[in-house]
Scaffold this active site. Sequence first.
Site, short mmCIF file in Angstrom:
data_model
loop_
_atom_site.label_atom_id
_atom_site.label_comp_id
_atom_site.label_asym_id
_atom_site.label_seq_id
_atom_site.Cartn_x
_atom_site.Cartn_y
_atom_site.Cartn_z
N ASN A 111 0.87 -1.19 0.00
CA ASN A 111 0.00 0.00 0.00
C ASN A 111 0.90 1.23 0.00
OD1 ASN A 111 -1.84 2.03 0.45
ND2 ASN A 111 -2.11 1.55 2.63
N TRP A 112 0.94 1.90 -1.13
CA TRP A 112 1.86 3.04 -1.25
C TRP A 112 1.31 4.33 -0.67
CZ3 TRP A 112 3.96 2.52 -6.99
CH2 TRP A 112 4.66 1.31 -7.09
N LYS A 113 0.07 4.31 -0.24
CA LYS A 113 -0.54 5.53 0.32
C LYS A 113 -0.35 6.70 -0.67
CE LYS A 113 0.60 3.57 4.76
NZ LYS A 113 0.43 3.70 6.17
N HIS A 171 -9.38 1.23 4.74
CA HIS A 171 -8.10 1.39 5.45
C HIS A 171 -8.29 2.33 6.64
CE1 HIS A 171 -3.94 2.54 6.23
NE2 HIS A 171 -3.61 1.42 5.62
N GLU A 205 -6.58 4.68 7.73
CA GLU A 205 -6.34 6.11 7.44
C GLU A 205 -7.57 6.73 6.77
OE1 GLU A 205 -2.62 5.61 5.38
OE2 GLU A 205 -1.65 5.08 7.26
N GLY A 253 2.33 2.40 10.61
CA GLY A 253 3.23 3.54 10.43
C GLY A 253 3.91 3.98 11.71
N GLY A 310 2.87 -1.19 4.30
CA GLY A 310 2.86 0.22 3.96
C GLY A 310 4.27 0.73 3.71
C1 PEP Z 1 -0.67 0.15 5.81
O1 PEP Z 1 -0.62 1.25 5.29
O2 PEP Z 1 -1.60 -0.61 5.51
C2 PEP Z 1 0.38 -0.26 6.74
C3 PEP Z 1 0.29 -1.40 7.33
O3 PEP Z 1 1.42 0.64 6.91
P1 PEP Z 1 2.85 0.33 7.64
O4 PEP Z 1 3.35 -0.97 7.08
O5 PEP Z 1 3.71 1.49 7.29
O6 PEP Z 1 2.57 0.23 9.11
#
Ligand code: PEP
Length: 246
Positions: A8-10, A95, A97, A172, A224
């Site tokens: 997941n590149w956000k 998600h 976020e 994150g 992420g």
């Molecule tokens: C995500 O964005 O789904 C995620 C798990 O992020 P991270 O790996 O940075 O915690």
Amino acid sequence: MSVLIAGNWKMFKGPGETSAFCAALLEELGDDERGVDVVVAPPFVSLQAAVAELEGTPVRVYAQNVHWEEEGAFTGEVSRSMLIASGAAGAIVGHSERRQHFCETDETTARRTVAALEGGLGVIACVGETLDEREAGETEAALRRQVEAVAAAVPEPPAGLAIAYEPVWAIGTGRTATPQTAQEAHAFVRGLYPVERILYGGSVKPENAEELLAQPDVDGALVGGASLDVVSFAEICRTAARLSRS
Ligand code: PEP
């Protein structure tokens, strides 16, 4: 059933960076990813660049969201037929976020899931408790509420629907659920809903991927931060491939 590793590149990587990443990913993976389904989820504007670079390879491209209507006055949203026209194979929905910053709810997550599946897209539907919920002993209640919203909308989960268990306090933050905590949550989710794959998400990186993916109910990972770096993302894919062969 093969393991699924999704990046997941956000809100990172425009079209140019996306093309370069995908070309490098194919070089990194070679034939090593047999037994693993690999997905990258770039921002909407980079979907076509990813699809063009990955065409004819087993790596699939997902969007980070999808709306339930086909078209209409929904500024900022993208429909399933638009995703399909872009060559996307699926979408992440719900998600944390999106839930935290954009008022996504259990209901909208369920509607997005249904629309995507009906269009033939794959779905990664995210669930997970907040730190407050965990500390108040409400982890299972939170997971039950979120999973049952999807289950009520899709009572018989097709193979293309995966649930991602992502404890919000681990996203994150660099703080990862212990393998045991992840396993307990995954087993609980599996008891609620017979979905084929349950992915773990929350600060997965090359250093902790093996112990998490080795858990019996962890069927993959939603990654992420570590998916933004092609070397670490490929390393996680290779770890999953190695475990699936053993
Ligand atoms: C995500 O964005 O789904 C995620 C798990 O992020 P991270 O790996 O940075 O915690």
